[in-house]
Design an enzyme around this catalytic site. Structure first.
Site, mmCIF file in Angstrom:
data_model
loop_
_atom_site.group_PDB
_atom_site.id
_atom_site.type_symbol
_atom_site.label_atom_id
_atom_site.label_comp_id
_atom_site.label_asym_id
_atom_site.label_seq_id
_atom_site.Cartn_x
_atom_site.Cartn_y
_atom_site.Cartn_z
ATOM 1 N N GLY A 38 0.860 -1.180 0.000
ATOM 2 C CA GLY A 38 0.000 0.000 0.000
ATOM 3 C C GLY A 38 0.892 1.225 0.000
ATOM 4 O O GLY A 38 1.948 1.237 0.644
ATOM 5 N N GLU A 136 -5.248 6.647 -2.553
ATOM 6 C CA GLU A 136 -5.864 5.319 -2.469
ATOM 7 C C GLU A 136 -6.871 5.220 -1.328
ATOM 8 O O GLU A 136 -7.442 4.160 -1.115
ATOM 9 C CB GLU A 136 -4.778 4.237 -2.287
ATOM 10 C CG GLU A 136 -3.978 4.011 -3.558
ATOM 11 C CD GLU A 136 -2.959 2.884 -3.457
ATOM 12 O OE1 GLU A 136 -2.656 2.444 -2.329
ATOM 13 O OE2 GLU A 136 -2.471 2.459 -4.497
ATOM 14 N N ASN A 179 4.724 11.202 -10.652
ATOM 15 C CA ASN A 179 5.526 10.739 -11.786
ATOM 16 C C ASN A 179 5.054 11.420 -13.079
ATOM 17 O O ASN A 179 4.086 12.177 -13.096
ATOM 18 C CB ASN A 179 5.518 9.207 -11.874
ATOM 19 C CG ASN A 179 4.146 8.633 -12.195
ATOM 20 O OD1 ASN A 179 3.305 9.293 -12.804
ATOM 21 N ND2 ASN A 179 3.910 7.390 -11.797
ATOM 22 N N ASP A 236 12.291 -5.552 -9.554
ATOM 23 C CA ASP A 236 10.897 -5.281 -9.192
ATOM 24 C C ASP A 236 10.768 -3.782 -8.872
ATOM 25 O O ASP A 236 11.329 -3.317 -7.883
ATOM 26 C CB ASP A 236 10.500 -6.132 -7.972
ATOM 27 C CG ASP A 236 9.031 -5.992 -7.606
ATOM 28 O OD1 ASP A 236 8.338 -5.129 -8.198
ATOM 29 O OD2 ASP A 236 8.559 -6.750 -6.739
ATOM 30 N N GLY A 241 8.474 4.497 -6.365
ATOM 31 C CA GLY A 241 7.963 5.858 -6.197
ATOM 32 C C GLY A 241 7.745 6.196 -4.722
ATOM 33 O O GLY A 241 8.002 7.314 -4.285
ATOM 34 N N ASP A 242 7.280 5.217 -3.955
ATOM 35 C CA ASP A 242 7.051 5.451 -2.523
ATOM 36 C C ASP A 242 8.374 5.682 -1.798
ATOM 37 O O ASP A 242 8.463 6.537 -0.912
ATOM 38 C CB ASP A 242 6.325 4.244 -1.910
ATOM 39 C CG ASP A 242 4.989 3.983 -2.580
ATOM 40 O OD1 ASP A 242 4.326 4.965 -2.967
ATOM 41 O OD2 ASP A 242 4.612 2.807 -2.722
HETATM 42 O O1 RIB Z 1 3.220 1.908 -4.865
HETATM 43 C C1 RIB Z 1 3.148 0.517 -4.704
HETATM 44 C C2 RIB Z 1 1.921 0.122 -3.961
HETATM 45 O O2 RIB Z 1 0.789 0.480 -4.740
HETATM 46 C C3 RIB Z 1 1.789 -1.344 -3.692
HETATM 47 O O3 RIB Z 1 2.360 -1.727 -2.466
HETATM 48 C C4 RIB Z 1 0.287 -1.590 -3.810
HETATM 49 O O4 RIB Z 1 -0.332 -2.070 -2.666
HETATM 50 C C5 RIB Z 1 -0.315 -0.270 -4.276
HETATM 51 O O5 RIB Z 1 -0.871 0.431 -3.233
#
Ligand code: RIB
Length: 296
Positions: A38, A136, A179, A236, A241-242
């Site tokens: 997430g 989200e 992005n 992967d 981005g997070d």
């Molecule tokens: O940015 C990656 C995340 O996007 C994943 O961990 C997925 O759960 C979505 O929220």
């Protein structure tokens, strides 16, 4: 530095495939893994790894202990996460041999967050230096308005992009991290210099635009700064981005220059993509230091 990360907490179901599925195609999966994920959870851990004190804010269901335990194990304060949701959010993630992915996102409890919950979080942490949000969860707009009223600096990662992102209360946003695709979708422009200027003009916030292998751009209304990405062999890209978001904003708030912040964030995300998974593969500050030293 105290950061509230208000965001999504998902169970990531990750399938490693020979290629991303075509319409109507059935594919055998070579490898399956379950991870914490997430955007909210990943960013919370990224801020923590970058050196901040982090409060996680969001909602999971009865099956969400896996996520709150993962946050706590990473040193994030998960005690304010609402655990009364119907079903925890989850994401089905396909990953191909080049590390590129495709996701199906089920919002679940992330979409059940109420204004009352947002008010409670802000009342409990009036001393927060920043609140970080993505796109989200429910109540993103409400949280931004309420945080500004409470005098807390705000940051948005408008991801994943949906048309409703255009209705964000832009004048309530101090930092935007996004992005190329998101930037172009919001502004209708493609040249990065034009995109950051258009985003800044929406409400005056500082803009950080990531460009994948082409690096990143920072713009605050006066200064435009560009930084390169680091070349690595990605396995992967989930969570890149997070990782960039947490490291970049933590660095800026910690007093680093925009150029230093972009470079440090690029190093953190470069390390992250060389490892399978997302949240658990965010590097420590020490790993980022060593990477930067090796590439100097
Ligand atoms: O940015 C990656 C995340 O996007 C994943 O961990 C997925 O759960 C979505 O929220």
């Amino acid at each position: 530095m105290k950061i509230i990360v208000f965001g999504s907490f998902n169970i990531d179901l990750v399938y490693t495939l020979p290629h991303l599925p075509e319409r109507g195609e059935t594919l055998y999966c070579e490898k399956f893994e379950k991870h914490v994920g997430g955007k909210g959870l990943n960013q919370a851990l990224a801020f923590k790894m970058a050196g901040a004190e982090v409060i996680a804010a969001g909602k999971v269901g009865a099956d969400g202990d896996f996520l709150t335990d993962g946050l706590a194990a990473g040193g994030v304060d998960a005690s304010f996460v609402d655990t009364s949701g119907a079903v925890t959010g989850h994401t089905v993630i396909s990953v191909d041999p080049d590390g590129q992915n495709q996701m199906i996102l089920f919002g679940g409890a992330n979409r059940e967050i109420t204004p009352g919950y947002c008010d409670g979080i802000l009342a409990a942490h009036p001393d927060a230096d920043l609140i970080m949000t993505q796109y989200e969860t429910s109540c993103v707009e409400y949280m931004l308005e309420a945080a500004k009223k409470a005098g807390i600096t705000t940051a948005v990662n408008p991801s994943p992009y949906v048309d409703k992102v255009k209705d964000l209360p832009w004048d309530r946003i101090d930092y935007i991290v996004l992005n190329e695709f998101e930037g172009s979708s919001i502004t209708g422009l493609s040249e990065p210099g034009d995109v950051v200027r258009a985003l800044h003009a929406l409400g005056g916030g500082r803009v950080i635009l990531t460009l994948g292998e082409k690096g990143s751009v920072y713009f605050d209304g006066e200064e435009e700064v560009r930084a390169d990405a680091f070349r690595v062999d990605a396995v992967d890209t989930t969570g890149a981005g997070d990782t960039f978001t947490g490291y970049c904003l933590c660095s800026l708030l910690g007093g680093k220059t925009p150029a230093e912040a972009l470079t440090r964030a690029a190093a953190a995300s470069a390390i992250e993509v060389t490892r399978p998974g997302a949240a658990e593969t965010i590097p420590t500050g020490g790993e980022v230091d060593a990477f930067l030293k090796a590439r100097a």
